[in-house]
Motif scaffolding. Structure first.
Motif, PDB file in Angstrom:
ATOM      1  N   GLY A  84       0.794  -1.227   0.000  1.00 45.34           N
ATOM      2  CA  GLY A  84       0.000   0.000   0.000  1.00 45.34           C
ATOM      3  C   GLY A  84       0.823   1.271   0.000  1.00 45.34           C
ATOM      4  N   ALA A  85       1.824   1.318  -0.891  1.00 49.48           N
ATOM      5  CA  ALA A  85       2.675   2.498  -0.929  1.00 49.48           C
ATOM      6  C   ALA A  85       1.982   3.670  -1.618  1.00 49.48           C
ATOM      7  N   GLY A  86       0.792   3.440  -2.169  1.00 47.51           N
ATOM      8  CA  GLY A  86       0.033   4.527  -2.793  1.00 47.51           C
ATOM      9  C   GLY A  86       0.780   5.155  -3.943  1.00 47.51           C
ATOM     10  N   SER A  87       0.864   6.476  -3.962  1.00 46.72           N
ATOM     11  CA  SER A  87       1.565   7.123  -5.073  1.00 46.72           C
ATOM     12  C   SER A  87       2.889   7.700  -4.590  1.00 46.72           C
ATOM     13  N   ASP A  88       3.626   6.914  -3.815  1.00 48.49           N
ATOM     14  CA  ASP A  88       4.994   7.241  -3.446  1.00 48.49           C
ATOM     15  C   ASP A  88       5.812   7.501  -4.720  1.00 48.49           C
ATOM     16  N   PRO A  89       6.489   8.653  -4.788  1.00 44.06           N
ATOM     17  CA  PRO A  89       7.206   8.967  -6.048  1.00 44.06           C
ATOM     18  C   PRO A  89       8.186   7.880  -6.473  1.00 44.06           C
ATOM     19  N   PHE A  90       8.847   7.209  -5.512  1.00 37.90           N
ATOM     20  CA  PHE A  90       9.785   6.149  -5.892  1.00 37.90           C
ATOM     21  C   PHE A  90       9.052   4.978  -6.529  1.00 37.90           C
ATOM     22  N   LEU A  91       7.887   4.658  -5.962  1.00 36.90           N
ATOM     23  CA  LEU A  91       7.114   3.543  -6.507  1.00 36.90           C
ATOM     24  C   LEU A  91       6.648   3.878  -7.921  1.00 36.90           C
ATOM     25  N   VAL A  92       6.175   5.100  -8.126  1.00 34.39           N
ATOM     26  CA  VAL A  92       5.684   5.482  -9.449  1.00 34.39           C
ATOM     27  C   VAL A  92       6.833   5.505 -10.462  1.00 34.39           C
ATOM     28  N   ALA A  93       7.998   6.036 -10.026  1.00 35.50           N
ATOM     29  CA  ALA A  93       9.161   6.026 -10.923  1.00 35.50           C
ATOM     30  C   ALA A  93       9.554   4.594 -11.245  1.00 35.50           C
ATOM     31  N   GLY A  94       9.523   3.723 -10.242  1.00 33.08           N
ATOM     32  CA  GLY A  94       9.846   2.321 -10.463  1.00 33.08           C
ATOM     33  C   GLY A  94       8.870   1.673 -11.419  1.00 33.08           C
ATOM     34  N   LEU A  95       7.570   1.961 -11.224  1.00 33.74           N
ATOM     35  CA  LEU A  95       6.543   1.424 -12.124  1.00 33.74           C
ATOM     36  C   LEU A  95       6.817   1.852 -13.560  1.00 33.74           C
ATOM     37  N   ALA A  96       7.142   3.142 -13.729  1.00 32.61           N
ATOM     38  CA  ALA A  96       7.397   3.645 -15.076  1.00 32.61           C
ATOM     39  C   ALA A  96       8.575   2.909 -15.703  1.00 32.61           C
ATOM     40  N   MET A  97       9.632   2.665 -14.911  1.00 29.87           N
ATOM     41  CA  MET A  97      10.818   2.026 -15.476  1.00 29.87           C
ATOM     42  C   MET A  97      10.584   0.550 -15.757  1.00 29.87           C
TER      43      MET A  97
ATOM     44  N   ALA B 169       6.243 -11.657 -23.149  1.00 31.87           N
ATOM     45  CA  ALA B 169       6.430 -10.338 -22.546  1.00 31.87           C
ATOM     46  C   ALA B 169       5.090  -9.640 -22.323  1.00 31.87           C
ATOM     47  N   MET B 170       4.138  -9.805 -23.264  1.00 34.41           N
ATOM     48  CA  MET B 170       2.819  -9.180 -23.098  1.00 34.41           C
ATOM     49  C   MET B 170       2.112  -9.718 -21.857  1.00 34.41           C
ATOM     50  N   LEU B 171       2.154 -11.057 -21.700  1.00 35.49           N
ATOM     51  CA  LEU B 171       1.463 -11.645 -20.554  1.00 35.49           C
ATOM     52  C   LEU B 171       2.104 -11.203 -19.246  1.00 35.49           C
ATOM     53  N   VAL B 172       3.442 -11.120 -19.237  1.00 38.46           N
ATOM     54  CA  VAL B 172       4.108 -10.706 -18.003  1.00 38.46           C
ATOM     55  C   VAL B 172       3.812  -9.245 -17.710  1.00 38.46           C
ATOM     56  N   LEU B 173       3.771  -8.435 -18.764  1.00 35.84           N
ATOM     57  CA  LEU B 173       3.400  -7.024 -18.588  1.00 35.84           C
ATOM     58  C   LEU B 173       2.029  -6.930 -17.926  1.00 35.84           C
ATOM     59  N   LEU B 174       1.079  -7.684 -18.468  1.00 34.35           N
ATOM     60  CA  LEU B 174      -0.278  -7.694 -17.913  1.00 34.35           C
ATOM     61  C   LEU B 174      -0.250  -8.164 -16.456  1.00 34.35           C
ATOM     62  N   ARG B 175       0.515  -9.233 -16.191  1.00 34.49           N
ATOM     63  CA  ARG B 175       0.557  -9.784 -14.844  1.00 34.49           C
ATOM     64  C   ARG B 175       1.164  -8.794 -13.853  1.00 34.49           C
ATOM     65  N   VAL B 176       2.289  -8.196 -14.219  1.00 33.74           N
ATOM     66  CA  VAL B 176       2.952  -7.273 -13.292  1.00 33.74           C
ATOM     67  C   VAL B 176       2.045  -6.095 -12.995  1.00 33.74           C
ATOM     68  N   LEU B 177       1.460  -5.511 -14.051  1.00 33.45           N
ATOM     69  CA  LEU B 177       0.641  -4.315 -13.830  1.00 33.45           C
ATOM     70  C   LEU B 177      -0.564  -4.618 -12.961  1.00 33.45           C
ATOM     71  N   THR B 178      -1.248  -5.746 -13.213  1.00 30.54           N
ATOM     72  CA  THR B 178      -2.483  -5.986 -12.473  1.00 30.54           C
ATOM     73  C   THR B 178      -2.238  -6.549 -11.080  1.00 30.54           C
ATOM     74  N   THR B 179      -1.183  -7.374 -10.909  1.00 26.66           N
ATOM     75  CA  THR B 179      -1.008  -7.966  -9.575  1.00 26.66           C
ATOM     76  C   THR B 179      -0.171  -7.078  -8.660  1.00 26.66           C
TER      77      THR B 179
ATOM     78  N   PHE C 177       0.563  -3.633  -9.168  1.00 26.93           N
ATOM     79  CA  PHE C 177       0.231  -2.199  -9.104  1.00 26.93           C
ATOM     80  C   PHE C 177      -1.269  -1.932  -9.272  1.00 26.93           C
ATOM     81  N   PRO C 178      -2.139  -2.671  -8.563  1.00 26.01           N
ATOM     82  CA  PRO C 178      -3.571  -2.413  -8.749  1.00 26.01           C
ATOM     83  C   PRO C 178      -3.972  -1.021  -8.263  1.00 26.01           C
ATOM     84  N   GLU C 179      -3.276  -0.505  -7.234  1.00 19.17           N
ATOM     85  CA  GLU C 179      -3.655   0.806  -6.691  1.00 19.17           C
ATOM     86  C   GLU C 179      -3.294   1.938  -7.638  1.00 19.17           C
ATOM     87  N   GLU C 180      -2.292   1.670  -8.498  1.00 21.37           N
ATOM     88  CA  GLU C 180      -1.826   2.732  -9.393  1.00 21.37           C
ATOM     89  C   GLU C 180      -2.499   2.621 -10.752  1.00 21.37           C
ATOM     90  N   ARG C 181      -3.668   1.951 -10.801  1.00 16.26           N
ATOM     91  CA  ARG C 181      -4.305   1.667 -12.098  1.00 16.26           C
ATOM     92  C   ARG C 181      -4.527   2.939 -12.917  1.00 16.26           C
TER      93      ARG C 181
END
Lengths: 182, 487
Positions: free
Chosen positions: B198-211, B252-262, B264-268
């Motif tokens: 539940g890190a919410g929109s912590d800037p490090f988490l968002v930067a990590g998500l982007a990368m 890679a598509m399936l893993v992308l889908l898996r990582v994003l949904t499992t 980072f659900p809060e950052e949808r």
């Protein structure tokens, strides 16, 4: 007294790190560059030790100073240790980028110093005595990261096989072919 | 006494099957007599891929709800199993495509590496923490770097290998950096634990998500991270291209889908927008650039960038319907992609050089099966009826519309309309001119029929058309697989 000793070692290691790092990029003979890199890695290992990461320090020395450096030296020897022309600064774009990176680094240093000065940085992590010890890391390899540890060995094996295949492919038709098939 | 985790051999089955096949094929390509090395290694790789697909199917049948195993390092679920079946099938067909490829040395080791790459992908799709994610990615990427540069006597193949190594290494480094930031922000490695932190929109988490998103976008070759795609697809041996364009994209598509949904659900709200932008850029760039291509492999490479766009439209929906649409889309896409590159490979072997559009002249008359198949693939890519490509696009657009991304639907329809032009241009070259008119001469006379390749092409046509008529069973399986994600 112990504190003074730690500071002394820290200063020696940090100074060595900076000096050898500067030597790596400024020496024109690649052979000396590689040797300076060894000093650099060794100083870094000392810093790791001060952060109570004994395993990391040992691995640093073994893997980098031990094997990676030997590979570097092999390549240097293989290509002939001829000195390159001193770096003239590169194209303008590169120089601008280097300047921007240097300024960013300076800002970062100033911010960190400022934080330390205002005592906003004293938030020490709570770690157990065993943190970073070879025993603790070894246990992680066999428990939490068992699969990752095994997969790493496969990744390295695959890389080695690939390297051998690319390295032993004959460049001209027929060359080596008979020796390999025999 | 150290309490080691229980190893779930069943969940590891598909990976171990391919890994075993790879190891034995490698041994065989050294130990068995030279004349039968290629046959033994190819047979082993084929068996490995087929076994991986079968075991993946068994995991699919046996796993009702997802569970993480081996200390949370991997997940046993239907999404991963679905991908394992598809990757296994792709690999088996690619072995057939590769069979007659002229190769001067290391004929057996090729199949060992192909199976190792497949093993990496089959493992990658089950990764459930940041560590296994990165290791799985490196595993199959390293194999692909070598496979791309396999024709060391061709400068273009070496160039492609080097390009892919450097750009791919850069992509992996970005993924690793992003993972470190995510770990720093949450203190967790497991996808589910990252979400629970539940890190919410912590800037490090968002930067990590982007990368992390950027690193995976390199692998699915979504614009603007696609720069390597045309050069690498053109330079690598065509059989390797067919494998990469289909299997890498699926994994890679399936893993992308898996990582994003499992994870980072809060950052949808953040990542649906980011993925939508990637999708839009891929659709525009891929389709416009495909127009300007004369080389068929480059054309197909840009077409694969545009298809990454269509798939990302489904991911951007961020809903279960979107995940279903993506999974369905991957099946006909993979078949068409392998098949199209296989036909190009056949022409390449006939002519002994890179195939431009002009070189396709008359192929439709000289080799009716290959010509007709390429026709089917082009219509399928463009989304015509009687191919699975039509339903794929339909489901993707429906999911995007329901999620409120109507602008992506408009863009997708426009992109489809534009793409018809260059896909049909390929068909025009196949039939409207004859090779004799243009002086396209076969290298050293017509080569013997390549039965393995023709079987492979026929199989891919079967899947392309079959996924239209049997859309419901595939969609049911996709729905089952999509349910293992937390929406």
């Amino acid at each position: 007294m112990g504190d003074v000793l730690v500071w002394l070692i820290w200063f020696l290691a940090a100074g060595g790190l900076l000096a050898s790092g500067a030597a790596v990029v400024s020496v024109s003979n690649p052979f000396y560059s590689a040797l300076a890199l060894i000093a650099n890695l060794a100083s870094l290992a000392v810093l790791y030790l001060l952060l109570s990461a004994e395993f990391l320090a040992a691995a640093q020395v073994l893997v980098y100073a031990g094997s990676v450096m030997v590979m570097f030296l092999f390549v240097v020897a293989y290509l002939g240790g001829r000195a390159d022309a001193p770096w003239a600064g590169g194209p303008p774009l590169l120089r601008t980028a280097a300047l921007v990176a240097a300024i960013a680094l300076l800002v970062e240093v100033v911010v960190v110093l400022g934080l330390a000065w205002g005592d906003n940085l004293s938030d020490p992590a709570e770690i157990s005595a065993a943190f970073g010890s070879p025993g603790a890391i070894g246990e992680l390899f066999l428990t939490d990261h068992l699969l990752a540890f095994e997969i790493t060995s496969i990744v390295l094996l695959v890389a080695a096989v690939g390297g051998v295949i690319l390295g032993t492919t004959p460049r001209r038709r027929g060359e080596n072919e008979h020796r390999r098939e025999a | 006494m150290i309490d080691t985790p229980k190893v779930d051999w069943f969940a590891l089955g598909p990976t171990l099957a391919l890994l075993g096949a790879s190891g034995v094929a490698l041994l065989a390509s050294v130990l068995v007599p030279a004349w039968m090395r290629k046959g033994v290694a190819a047979g082993l790789a084929f068996l490995g891929f087929a076994l991986a697909a079968i075991l993946g199917g068994a995991v699919f049948a046996e796993t009702a709800s997802p569970e993480t195993t081996i200390a949370g390092s991997m997940v046993q679920d239907r999404l991963g199993a679905f991908a394992q079946v598809v990757v296994g099938a792709i690999g088996a067909i690619v072995v057939l495509v590769s069979w007659a490829e002229p190769r001067r040395s290391h004929r057996g080791e090729y199949y060992a590496l192909l199976a190792a790459a497949g093993a990496g992908m089959v493992f990658f799709v089950t990764a459930s923490n940041l560590m296994t994610l990165f290791l799985g990615l490196e595993w199959f990427s390293l194999c692909l770097y070598v496979l791309v540069a396999y024709d060391t006597h061709r400068a273009r193949s070496l160039e492609a290998g080097l390009k892919y190594l450097i750009v791919g290494g850069f992509g992996s480094a970005i993924l690793l950096f992003g993972s470190a930031l995510v770990y720093g922000a949450t203190g967790e490695l497991g996808f589910a634990e990252i979400a629970a932190a539940g890190a919410g929109s912590d800037p490090f988490l968002v930067a990590g998500l982007a990368m992390v998103l950027g690193g995976l976008a390199f692998k699915v070759s979504a614009a603007p991270f696609h720069m390597w795609t045309p050069d690498v697809y053109q330079g690598s041996p065509s059989s390797v291209t067919s494998f990469m364009s289909a299997a890498t994209k699926v994994a890679a598509m399936l893993v992308l889908l898996r990582v994003l949904t499992t994870a980072f659900p809060e950052e949808r709200e953040i990542w649906t927008v980011a993925v939508a932008v990637l999708a839009a850029v891929s659709l525009v760039w891929g389709n416009l650039a495909a127009f300007a291509q004369r080389d068929v492999k480059r054309l197909l490479a840009f077409s694969s960038v545009s298809h990454a766009g269509f798939m990302l439209v489904a991911v951007a929906a961020g809903t279960e319907a979107g995940a279903e649409a993506l999974l369905y889309y991957l099946v006909p896409y993979a078949a068409m992609s392998v098949g199209a590159f296989a036909v190009v490979a056949a022409r390449e072997r006939e002519l002994g050089r890179d195939v431009s559009l002009e070189d396709l002249a008359g192929l439709g008359w000289e080799r009716p099966l290959l010509g007709l198949s390429l026709w089917v693939f082009m219509l399928g890519f463009a989304g015509f009826p009687l191919t699975g490509g039509m339903f794929g696009k339909l489901f993707v657009f429906t999911a995007a519309y329901e999620a409120g991304d109507w602008w992506l639907v408009v863009l997708g329809v426009l992109a489809t309309a534009v793409s018809i032009a260059y896909y049909l241009n390929v068909v025009r070259w196949l039939y409207m001119r004859t090779g004799a008119d243009l002086g396209v001469a076969l290298a050293g006379g017509s080569p013997p029929r390549d039965a393995a390749l023709e079987v492979a092409v026929a199989l891919t046509v079967l899947v392309t058309v079959g996924s239209f008529f049997a859309a419901q069973p595939i969609l049911d399986a996709a729905a089952d697989a999509a349910r293992s994600l937390p929406f």
